[in-house]
Design a protein around this motif. Structure first.
Motif, short mmCIF file in Angstrom:
data_model
loop_
_atom_site.label_atom_id
_atom_site.label_comp_id
_atom_site.label_asym_id
_atom_site.label_seq_id
_atom_site.Cartn_x
_atom_site.Cartn_y
_atom_site.Cartn_z
N LYS A 16 0.11 -4.95 -2.19
CA LYS A 16 -1.36 -4.84 -0.93
C LYS A 16 -2.38 -5.81 -0.74
O LYS A 16 -2.34 -6.46 -1.75
N GLU A 30 5.33 -0.29 0.33
CA GLU A 30 4.68 1.00 1.37
C GLU A 30 4.16 0.61 2.06
O GLU A 30 3.81 -0.37 3.01
N HIS A 66 0.50 -0.30 2.84
CA HIS A 66 0.17 -1.79 2.46
C HIS A 66 0.55 -2.71 3.21
O HIS A 66 0.30 -3.98 4.20
N ASP A 83 -5.89 2.79 3.71
CA ASP A 83 -4.91 2.97 3.26
C ASP A 83 -4.87 4.48 3.30
O ASP A 83 -5.04 5.29 1.99
N ASP A 119 -2.00 7.03 2.90
CA ASP A 119 -1.61 7.17 1.83
C ASP A 119 -1.20 9.36 2.88
O ASP A 119 -0.72 10.42 1.77
N ASP A 140 4.53 8.59 -1.79
CA ASP A 140 3.42 8.02 -1.99
C ASP A 140 1.58 8.92 -1.28
O ASP A 140 2.04 8.07 -0.10
MG MG Z 1 -1.12 3.43 -1.47
#
Ligand code: MG
Ligand code: 3MF
Ligand code: MG
Length: 399
Positions: free
Chosen positions: A199, A233, A236, A272, A274, A304
């Motif tokens: 990240k 991710e 990210h 971020d 999510d 996530d």
């Molecule tokens: Mg995250």
């Protein structure tokens, strides 16, 4: 081949679904759940009951958790470990009774104020030691629960300003820490894979595990490139200025692809968010790269992703996950079709076909020398010109 669900390997993230209270940097809890605030072991157990009921309703094959999500921290390291083990007993019973498997375990080395300047990279060696104890206990519990991987997300391993930071020293501390984790894993016989989750920023201004390329350079420097893989991710990747599929393709090319944290490309936000995935073409491109690399061997699709904080009803968790699973399944199907049809594959191999000639291969052979290639190019009077690949590609698409 395999049934589709074996290519997806869905996991529910305990922290977002059962731990997150609906807070953001400007406001606190919006959700009411019977186990909030989860500051006692009784509430932690109530949370586990709710979580495993939810896994059953959803038919989720996997879940993931941090120590911090499943039990309140104790007054000492020993009490924290005992509490973690008590919850692991509860999990173990429920898992043996047909609950989901553990895709990965992880330690939260970022929420407590002691980690405000990092964990392994902290200037205070006592924080390094505390983090070591915490990871040791989490790895033990992950192994006991049959976890297939163990994740380390950098958390606050990074800096706010270079002016007070010894960057080289902090990288060495992180390298030492990771080497010790890998060594411990081998000594206890943990068969799972250690995964770093890159990240670029948030919560620190600059995170050391910036992106896949940076993590690969770090692993090489500390001799860990054959030991550690990455958990990539979506959000990210976007924050690092890449696409999700770029990060997956690069990890595959470097031999370090492990698993994914699925959420979505929220370019509008700048942080971020999510959010659950909701865009089939976007997800298809990610699964296309995963399938091209041979599919998941150890990892899976961990959501996530969290509800919006206005989403007060716990039932929304079912709808959110079911919708996300549907989007991923459709994306995977599209990706599988792209591969099966083979048109892109054919176009790609046509594009590099020139490299199959003997002369071209000789340039790549061990011992090939720059001046030999140069002299031959001069002797042949080379003056290569760009060639349109369009005609060939059109033919591929039509046939
Ligand atoms: Mg995250
Ligand atoms: C932060 C994350 C983390 C990691 C988790 C597991 C809280 O942006 O994505 O979620 O996924 O710590 O390593
Ligand atoms: Mg994540």
């Amino acid at each position: 081949g395999k049934p589709m669900k074996d290519h997806l390997r869905f996991a529910v993230a305990y922290w977002h679904s059962f731990g997150w209270e609906g807070g953001d940097p400007f406001g606190g809890r919006t959700f009411d759940r019977p186990w909030f605030p989860a500051d006692t072991m009784a509430l932690a157990e109530a949370r586990a009951d709710a979580a495993f009921d939810f896994f059953r309703i959803l038919g989720a094959p996997y879940f993931c958790f941090h120590d911090h999500d499943v039990r309140p921290e104790g007054a000492s390291l020993t009490e924290s470990r005992d509490r973690l083990n008590r919850i692991a007993d509860v999990f173990q019973q429920k898992m043996e009774a047909g609950g989901p498997r553990l895709l990965w375990g992880t330690a939260n080395l970022f929420s407590n104020r002691r980690y405000m300047s990092g964990a392994a990279t902290n200037p205070d060696p006592d924080v390094f030691a505390y983090a070591a104890a915490t990871v040791r206990d989490c790895l033990d519990v992950t192994q006991r629960l049959g976890g297939e991987n163990y994740v380390l997300w950098g958390g606050r391993e990074g800096y706010e300003t270079l002016l007070n930071t010894d960057l080289g020293k902090e990288l060495d501390q992180m390298g030492r820490f990771l080497s010790m984790v890998v060594d411990y894993k081998h000594r206890i016989g943990f068969k799972g894979t250690i995964l770093i989750e890159p990240k670029p920023q948030e919560p620190t201004k600059h995170q050391y595990d910036y992106d896949v390329a940076t993590v690969y350079g770090f692993l090489r420097r500390y001799g860990l490139e054959n030991e550690v893989k990455v958990n990539i991710e979506q959000g990210h990747a976007i924050l690092a200025g890449h696409s999700f599929e770029h990060e997956i393709a690069l990890a595959n090319a470097l031999g370090i692809f492990g698993s994914i944290d699925m959420n979505r490309n929220d370019q509008q936000s700048g942080w971020d968010t999510d959010q659950f995935p909701n865009n089939v073409p976007e997800v298809a491109l990610a699964y296309y790269e995963i399938l091209k690399g041979g599919g998941f061997t150890t990892g899976g699709t961990n959501f996530d992703s969290k509800l919006r904080r206005q989403s007060l009803d716990p039932e929304d968790l079912v709808a959110a996950h079911a919708g996300a699973m549907d989007v991923c399944a459709r994306g995977l199907k599209a990706a599988a079709k792209m591969l099966e049809e083979g048109r892109l594959e054919a176009a790609r191999s046509a594009r590099y076909a020139g490299w199959q000639s003997e002369a071209a291969q000789a340039m790549l052979a061990p011992g090939a020398r720059l001046e030999e290639i140069a002299d031959a190019a001069v002797a042949r009077g080379l003056d290569p010109q760009p060639v349109s690949g369009r005609q060939e590609q059109l033919e591929n698409l039509v046939n």
